[in-house]
Every structure is written in structure tokens, then in C-alpha cells.
Scaffold this motif. Structure first.
Motif, PDB file in Angstrom:
ATOM      1  N   ASN A   1       5.308   5.653   6.545  1.00 22.96           N
ATOM      2  CA  ASN A   1       6.901   6.132   6.840  1.00 22.96           C
ATOM      3  C   ASN A   1       7.864   5.542   5.596  1.00 22.96           C
ATOM      4  N   GLY A   2       7.577   4.533   5.219  1.00 25.89           N
ATOM      5  CA  GLY A   2       7.803   4.060   3.924  1.00 25.89           C
ATOM      6  C   GLY A   2       7.769   5.001   2.980  1.00 25.89           C
TER       7      GLY A   2
ATOM      8  N   GLY B   1      18.521   3.722   6.212  1.00 21.18           N
ATOM      9  CA  GLY B   1      18.909   4.670   7.332  1.00 21.18           C
ATOM     10  C   GLY B   1      17.747   5.450   7.859  1.00 21.18           C
ATOM     11  N   VAL B   2      16.869   6.007   7.003  1.00 22.91           N
ATOM     12  CA  VAL B   2      15.741   6.826   7.421  1.00 22.91           C
ATOM     13  C   VAL B   2      14.818   5.902   8.130  1.00 22.91           C
ATOM     14  N   ALA B   3      14.609   4.606   7.465  1.00 25.27           N
ATOM     15  CA  ALA B   3      13.600   3.407   7.908  1.00 25.27           C
ATOM     16  C   ALA B   3      13.986   2.947   9.307  1.00 25.27           C
ATOM     17  N   ALA B   4      15.430   3.044   9.631  1.00 29.33           N
ATOM     18  CA  ALA B   4      15.952   2.503  10.774  1.00 29.33           C
ATOM     19  C   ALA B   4      15.445   3.553  12.029  1.00 29.33           C
TER      20      ALA B   4
ATOM     21  N   HIS C   1       8.927  -1.103   8.106  1.00 34.05           N
ATOM     22  CA  HIS C   1       9.529   0.165   7.675  1.00 34.05           C
ATOM     23  C   HIS C   1      10.716   0.036   6.569  1.00 34.05           C
ATOM     24  N   PHE C   2      11.569  -1.183   6.781  1.00 29.46           N
ATOM     25  CA  PHE C   2      12.360  -1.270   5.740  1.00 29.46           C
ATOM     26  C   PHE C   2      11.830  -1.610   4.515  1.00 29.46           C
ATOM     27  N   GLY C   3      10.898  -2.738   4.798  1.00 26.41           N
ATOM     28  CA  GLY C   3      10.412  -3.136   3.604  1.00 26.41           C
ATOM     29  C   GLY C   3       9.558  -2.308   2.671  1.00 26.41           C
TER      30      GLY C   3
ATOM     31  N   PHE D   1       0.770  -1.182   0.040  1.00 29.77           N
ATOM     32  CA  PHE D   1       0.035  -0.016  -0.008  1.00 29.77           C
ATOM     33  C   PHE D   1       0.766   1.383   0.102  1.00 29.77           C
ATOM     34  N   ALA D   2       1.892   1.213   0.306  1.00 35.99           N
ATOM     35  CA  ALA D   2       3.097   2.328   0.357  1.00 35.99           C
ATOM     36  C   ALA D   2       3.362   2.243  -1.186  1.00 35.99           C
TER      37      ALA D   2
END
Length: 457
Positions: free
Chosen positions: A210-211, A182-185, A159-161, A107-108
Motif C-alpha cells: 500500500n505504501g 493522507g492516502v496512507a491514513a 503505512h505512513f513509513g 521492501f516497498a
């Protein structure tokens, strides 16, 4: 070990033409399943509150909030759709992640694809597989420790995916993809105590939102630490602690085989927590084989891994949503109804005296062989014992990797279609819903993803 760099390279270098056919098929099944789940979750109070309080801040835009006649900016649409997909705990599960991967990633992607003037189904599938496999790789390295120690991996790892998938869709290069990770982390969060309440679907929605944000920021020049996974003060040390992860496992087997097919994902045939699906298979198999009825039951025992009751901890649920995380309720439903369906999880049924009586006959125990992280998933099973009033004792063992809907007992195209129609048919009509389903299972032929979303406004 340059883990972040290698994962970024893997995603950037992925080409649709090189993805095996069975992986593409599994990706399409997963996406169709989650698309159906969105529609069935639209009227849940959790989703209505999210739309009312949060999503209004993201309008107007060009990304569809499915089933609502609303178009928003991509982050808002991603949040609303992903949360709705998980509102009834009926979307599919990644066994490696021990959580829900498809909904936050897809959905992202869907929201950004619409915002980019309608990208193709092939582009979405390529990006979806890239994000899914990177997330699964990180999960392999973190191991069960991450989930067992309280992190809700559905949220933290999604968040990473989602970020990597959107980065792939936007054609970011390797350095940019390292920044995206890095942003995802830095965005990753979510604790497991929230499973069973309204935050659970919000975790999925915020990971999707957030993704989108992570990839868009980097696309516009944002930077972050290039090696966030392996650096001393990075994600792995912060979330798992030194010595509680394996960086090499994040890269070993990356795409060989693809995690989407081995160990694969589970497309749910029961709309409740996946940790009890082995038990429900066992109850229903015994019931069918031996012709057992509720009135025959004296006592039922469900022997599970020690991590199961820590998540499914509603022995006395007070509403239909808590019942999805209640072993006694799920087992009692299977015994009484001979099935476990969406309509069974409602507040009235939970409080019904007859259901309460059956639930009182169900005992949950931890199997002595199922303690510790090393027995979770690969070596995990559920033992079902039904003691009957006529003196008979019926027993069966179902392995986790042989759940209905998993690699061992995969869902068929016809079963997936029936599930999709059950989620969407009442809102759109059978003919229209079937038209959407056909597009989703042939997604690689869709030239513009808006051909699909236009049918689900």
C-alpha cells in the motif's frame, strides 16, 4: 498545528549528506537484517499462500521477489518480500512504534527502486531514514495508547513509513507528500488480535504494498486531505480518540535525535516475540552465571508489564509459530537448550512431553510496578526468578532498553553477519551470502540496487 505539513517538509528536505553517520550505520544494519529474514521465511506456508493467491495478480514486472526466480510489478514484489521478512518474526523492531518498521519500508523502496531502473544505495538509505523517522514521529504522538487499545501498530503505522519513504524516493514535493500521508491514513488498518497467526506477516506485506500504491497514485496526480493527522475527522481522532494523543510530540525531537539510534531499534537475537527478550536475557544470564540445568529447576517466574501477556497469550501453543508468542515455551527453551534459535520453533518440539513438563514449571505474572502506559518501554523491565530444587533462589532484572540487540547491548557486525549467514547460507552458500552481506553493510557504495537483488533471485 500543521503536523502533516511539517512531517512532509521534514521528509522532503532530508539530504543524505546531512544524516549522521551512526544513523546511516543503524539503517544499514536494519536493512541487512531484514534482507536475511526474507530468505529464511520463503518456505513458510503463509508466504507460499500469499505468493500463490495474491502475488500472481501483479505479474509480470521488473521488481524481484527474492529467492523465487520471479519478477513482478512493484506492489506485488513489495507484498511478497515484506511478508516473507516477517514470516518467522525474526526481523527488527522499532521501540517507539512497538512494532516492525524496517521490513515494510525497505521492501516497498526496493521494489520501486528496481522499477525505476535501479536507483542507488544512497538514494534508498536517504528515503529509508525519511520514512522511518516520520513513522516514529507519528508513533510518539499516538503513544502506547494506540497499541494498547488493540491497533497493530506494525500495520497501521507502517503505512505512513512505507508511503513517505517511497514518496521521497520518487522526489515528491511537500504538497504531494501531504497527499501521500493522507492516502496512507486511509489505507491504514490492522488489529492486534491477529498477532500469532497468518495475518501477522500479511500486515507487514500489505503495508509495503500500500505504501507503493500511495506514492504512485500521488505521483500520477492523485490528491487527498492535506492535513489528515490533525483534522477533526482525521487519523488521530479516528484511531486514538480525542484527548488520547499529542500532536506536539510528533514534531518534538524530529531528527534531534534520530529515532533510529535513540531509543533505537532492536535487532533480534532470538526469533520470537520481542516482548520476552528481556526475560530470555535474564534466564540465559542466570543459567550461564550459576551453571543451572533444566533438571535443577523447581519453578521459574517471569514478571512482566501488563501488556506483555495480552500479546504473548499462547500459554499452551499448538504449533511452532504460536510458540513464538508463548512465554512458557520461550523460557523453557532457553532453560533446556541454553539458547533460543530458529530450529527450536517447530510443531514436534512444541508437543514433546519433556518440553511440556518444563513449560509447566514456568509461571508468568504481572509485576505490580508495571501497570499503565507510562511504564511501558522506557521504564519497563522483566524480573526473572529461578527457584532451584537445592533450595537456592536466583533472581535478576533486565531493562527493556538493555535487551541484547538494543541500544544498551547493541548487536555487533560479527553477530549480524552470523545471523545473516544463518538465514541465507543454506540457500545460496556461504561465499555468495557473504558477498551480499558486504554489499548491504556498504549500501551507500552500491550504484544500482539491482547489483544486490541479482544475487538473491
Amino acid at each position: 498545528m500543521e503536523v502533516t505539513k511539517r512531517l512532509a517538509e521534514f521528509a522532503v528536505e532530508m539530504k543524505y549528506e546531512k544524516i549522521p553517520e551512526d544513523v546511516i550505520r543503524q539503517a544499514k544494519f536494519a536493512i541487512a537484517d531484514s534482507m536475511g529474514a526474507v530468505i529464511s521465511g520463503l518456505e513458510e506456508s503463509t508466504v507460499e499462500i500469499i505468493r500463490k493467491v495474491l502475488v500472481k495478480d501483479y505479474g509480470p514486472g521488473s521488481a524481484t521477489v527474492l529467492g523465487c526466480g520471479m519478477d513482478l510489478a512493484a506492489p506485488g514484489a513489495a507484498l511478497a518480500n515484506a511478508a516473507a521478512a516477517h514470516a518467522l518474526d525474526n526481523d527488527n523492531i522499532s521501540l517507539t512504534v512497538s512494532g516492525f518498521v524496517t521490513s515494510p519500508i525497505f521492501f516497498a523502496l526496493l521494489a520501486v527502486a528496481e522499477e525505476e531502473d535501479g536507483l542507488s544505495g544512497r538514494q534508498l538509505l536517504e528515503a529509508f531514514v525519511a520514512g522511518y523517522e516520520v513513522e516514529a514521529g507519528i508513533a510518539r504522538g499516538l503513544g502506547v495508547y494506540h497499541y494498547a487499545n488493540g491497533w497493530h501498530s506494525t500495520s497501521t503505522l507502517a503505512h505512513f513509513g512505507a508511503s513517505v519513504a517511497v514518496g521521497k524516493l520518487l522526489n515528491l514535493d511537500v504538497l504531494q507528500m501531504r497527499y501521500v500521508i493522507g492516502v496512507a491514513a486511509s489505507e491504514a488498518s490492522g488489529v492486534r488480535t491477529m498477532v500469532g497467526n497468518m495475518i501477522n506477516p500479511f500486515h507487514v506485506g500489505k503495508a509495503a504494498r500500500n505504501g507503493v500504491a500511495a506514492a504512485r497514485l500521488v505521483q500520477n496526480g492523485f490528491s487527498a486531505h492535506e492535513s489528515v493527522l490533525e483534522t477533526n475527522w482525521g487519523f488521530c481522532n479516528a484511531f486514538n480518540g480525542k484527548g488520547n494523543y499529542d500532536l506536539s510530540a510528533m514534531l518534538s525531537g524530529l531528527g534531534e535525535p534520530y529515532d533510529l539510534v535513540d531509543p533505537g531499534l532492536v535487532i533480534k537475537v532470538y526469533p520470537c516475540c520481542g516482548l520476552i527478550h528481556s526475560g530470555l536475557d535474564g534466564v540465559l544470564d542466570l543459567k550461564k552465571e550459576h551453571g543451572v540445568f533444566t533438571e535443577d529447576l523447581r519453578r521459574g517466574q517471569i514478571a512482566v508489564h501488563e501488556l506483555v501477556p495480552k500479546t504473548m497469550n499462547f500459554d499452551h501453543p499448538e504449533n511452532g509459530y504460536e510458540a513464538k508468542f508463548s512465554i512458557p515455551f520461550c523460557v523453557a527453551t532457553a532453560m533446556r537448550e541454553g539458547s533460543v534459535k530458529m530450529s527450536h520453533f517447530n510443531d514436534e518440539r512444541v508437543r514433546e512431553s519433556g518440553m511440556q513438563q518444563i513449560m509447566g514449571c514456568v509461571e508468568t505474572v504481572v509485576h505490580p510496578e508495571l501497570r499503565g502506559y507510562e511504564t511501558f518501554l522506557d521504564k519497563e523491565f522483566t524480573d526473572v526468578t529461578l527457584e532451584l530444587k537445592d533450595g537456592r533462589t536466583l533472581q535478576t532484572r533486565v531493562w527493556r532498553l538493555n535487551n541484547r540487540g538494543s541500544k544498551g547491548r547493541p548487536i555487533t557486525l560479527e553477530e549480524l553477519k552470523e545471523k545473516f549467514l544463518g538465514c541465507t547460507g543454506s540457500r545460496y552458500g556461504k561465499e555468495a551470502a557473504m558477498g551480499v552481506f558486504r554489499k548491504l553493510v556498504e549500501l551507500e557504495k552500491v550504484a544500482d540496487i539491482r547489483e544486490v537483488t541479482a544475487c538473491l533471485k
